[in-house]
Scaffold this motif. Sequence first.
Motif, short mmCIF file in Angstrom:
data_model
loop_
_atom_site.label_atom_id
_atom_site.label_comp_id
_atom_site.label_asym_id
_atom_site.label_seq_id
_atom_site.Cartn_x
_atom_site.Cartn_y
_atom_site.Cartn_z
N LEU A 1 57.86 3.18 38.87
CA LEU A 1 56.96 2.43 38.13
C LEU A 1 57.49 1.57 37.19
CD1 LEU A 1 54.52 5.75 36.45
CD2 LEU A 1 53.77 3.64 37.98
N GLY A 2 57.02 0.27 37.38
CA GLY A 2 57.25 -0.90 36.66
C GLY A 2 56.07 -1.94 36.78
N TRP A 3 56.31 -3.10 36.05
CA TRP A 3 55.37 -4.19 35.81
C TRP A 3 55.88 -5.33 36.07
CZ3 TRP A 3 56.55 -0.40 32.38
CH2 TRP A 3 57.56 -0.68 31.30
N LEU A 4 55.01 -6.35 36.50
CA LEU A 4 55.28 -7.82 36.90
C LEU A 4 54.25 -8.60 36.13
CD1 LEU A 4 56.77 -10.06 38.41
CD2 LEU A 4 55.33 -9.23 40.48
N LEU A 5 54.66 -9.73 35.51
CA LEU A 5 53.62 -10.65 34.94
C LEU A 5 54.16 -12.07 35.73
CD1 LEU A 5 53.97 -10.00 31.36
CD2 LEU A 5 52.27 -9.09 32.68
N ARG B 1 47.20 -0.86 33.46
CA ARG B 1 47.43 -2.04 32.98
C ARG B 1 47.27 -2.41 31.51
NH1 ARG B 1 44.77 -4.61 38.48
NH2 ARG B 1 45.86 -6.51 38.01
N ARG B 2 45.79 -1.97 30.91
CA ARG B 2 45.74 -2.07 29.51
C ARG B 2 46.77 -1.53 28.78
NH1 ARG B 2 40.43 -0.32 31.23
NH2 ARG B 2 40.68 1.60 30.61
N SER B 3 47.50 -0.39 28.75
CA SER B 3 48.26 0.27 28.24
C SER B 3 49.62 -0.42 28.15
CB SER B 3 48.56 1.61 28.54
OG SER B 3 47.51 2.56 28.32
N ILE B 4 50.09 -1.00 29.44
CA ILE B 4 51.31 -1.70 29.41
C ILE B 4 51.02 -3.19 28.72
CG2 ILE B 4 52.66 -3.00 31.11
CD1 ILE B 4 52.52 -0.65 32.85
N ALA B 5 49.77 -3.73 28.76
CA ALA B 5 49.68 -4.80 27.87
C ALA B 5 49.76 -4.60 26.37
CB ALA B 5 48.17 -5.42 28.31
N ALA C 1 45.03 -7.43 30.25
CA ALA C 1 45.47 -6.40 31.30
C ALA C 1 45.44 -6.67 32.82
CB ALA C 1 44.27 -5.31 30.99
N ASP C 2 44.37 -7.76 33.20
CA ASP C 2 44.21 -7.83 34.62
C ASP C 2 45.36 -8.99 34.97
OD1 ASP C 2 43.66 -10.36 33.21
OD2 ASP C 2 41.54 -10.51 34.27
N GLU C 3 46.01 -9.47 34.08
CA GLU C 3 47.38 -10.11 34.30
C GLU C 3 48.65 -9.43 34.87
OE1 GLU C 3 48.19 -13.68 32.05
OE2 GLU C 3 46.50 -12.95 30.65
N VAL C 4 48.38 -7.94 34.49
CA VAL C 4 49.62 -7.20 34.66
C VAL C 4 49.48 -6.55 36.19
CG1 VAL C 4 50.76 -4.78 33.98
CG2 VAL C 4 49.74 -6.37 32.26
N ILE C 5 50.59 -6.53 36.92
CA ILE C 5 50.51 -6.14 38.14
C ILE C 5 51.69 -4.75 38.13
CG2 ILE C 5 51.28 -6.58 40.65
CD1 ILE C 5 50.68 -9.60 40.13
#
Length: 498
Positions: free
Chosen positions: A346-350, A182-186, A199-203
């Motif tokens: 693998l993906g991410w959601l804000l 999550r930190r890396s993607i942020a 980072a804690d906003e990344v799902i």
Amino acid sequence: MRRAKEGSVSRSKEPGTDFLQLDIGDAPARGRARWLAERLRTAIADGRLPVGSTLPASRRLAADLGVSRGVVTDAYQRLAEAGHVSGHGRGGTTVVSAPALPRPERPATHPPSSALFGQAPPGIDIFDLLRTTPARIDLSPGLPDLAAFPRAAWLRAERAVLNTLEPSAFGYSDPGGTPAVRRSIARWLALNRGIRVDADEVIIVAGVSQALSLIAHVLRQDGITGIAVEDPCSLGIRQHLNYWGMDTPPVRVDADGLCVDELSASGAQAVVLTPAHQFPTGVVLHGERRRRLAQWAEGGGLIIEDDYDAEHRYDRPPVSALRAALPEHVFYTGSISKLLAPAMRLGWLLAPTRYRDDLVLAKRNSDLGNAVLPQLVLAELLDSGELERQLRLLRRRHVHRRDVMIGAIAGQLPGTVVHGAAAGLHLTITLQPGVDDVGLAAAAFARGVKVHPLSWYGQRPLRPGVVLGYAASPPGDIAEGIAALGAALRRQRGGKPR
């Protein structure tokens, strides 16, 4: 005299080499490079040249075979363009990916083209059928260059992670994702997309498809039963939302992107769109449209931003993400499917703050969270700069393949218009009115080439066209595929009264 005699004996010897038992006498006189490339490709596929092994220096192999060095370098270049080998100079040429072995000849059991292209509109299973039905050349859109997957970098990152991983990390983790990734993607989103996020906003999700599923679930809980979509848009997204109980009213896309006035008139409370590189037309959402869309969102609308192809840009400056300016009105989602491989899931959601906890709860009850090890390996790739290097490699390769496709279209499909060439992994071409694009795709498939008709992607009538992926195919296949498409188009036109 002695040297001349020895040289004469050497030249009379049948040229060959112990390496793979290659015998240049088996090669056609005018196709030696192609013959050598095929022999090496077969050896890579069947394991005689495993991934990680190094090919002989071109000069030495040329001498062993008794051919010019250009024959060998041409063969190696063919393998490099197909993504099977990499490297030059003192480090040698290394095998980096293995092609699939050809399937044994047997009676065809796959559906005929009429089953694949005879549905109007196509059913929800159409892409699964197309994906699993073999074709000589696959120019389907949305396919990344799977041969370019950075196996060596992934193995290094995995080894680094395993060497430092605490035993507790193998237990259940936060359903929203591991803190490291999550930190890396942020950081990645801040540097590459201008999105400032904690980072804690990344799902972390299993790709964009799961992100859409979770969003549809929480929006239905909030009383929203419809999500507007671009017209044309991804058929897969539309069918996915329909499966989760969402209506998908169409909103027209023109040369400036989504028609926001039409969105406002539709009464929709939410919309999903691809503003950086609209699928399939390739247009970028115009600045004035972005302002109107922001006003619509600030009036109570919700935007689902699928940041499709945002990293894959070639001939234009970057386009800022809507999420960067409208964090409390935008669900933002992306993935590594086009950077690494869809199989990674693998993906991410804000999400806007008011929906974040519900989304994490839905993710927990869906699968307890993504697998931890791939998340940590991805974090290592991001932090080490390997993913950035992979992106630069892909951009160079994509530009070359795109240019080959555009050149082939100019030669084989005169009179067509190319759209979306400045970014992405595909081109869309529009054809003359009256062309049956579904019939054209069926005819191309009968010639061994997969393409998608543009009409599949619209809920309302569209100008006929074809959507063509170029990222996954070597240049030779692209040229051959476009030639087959051109022949099918000429046959269709010739079959009609003039």
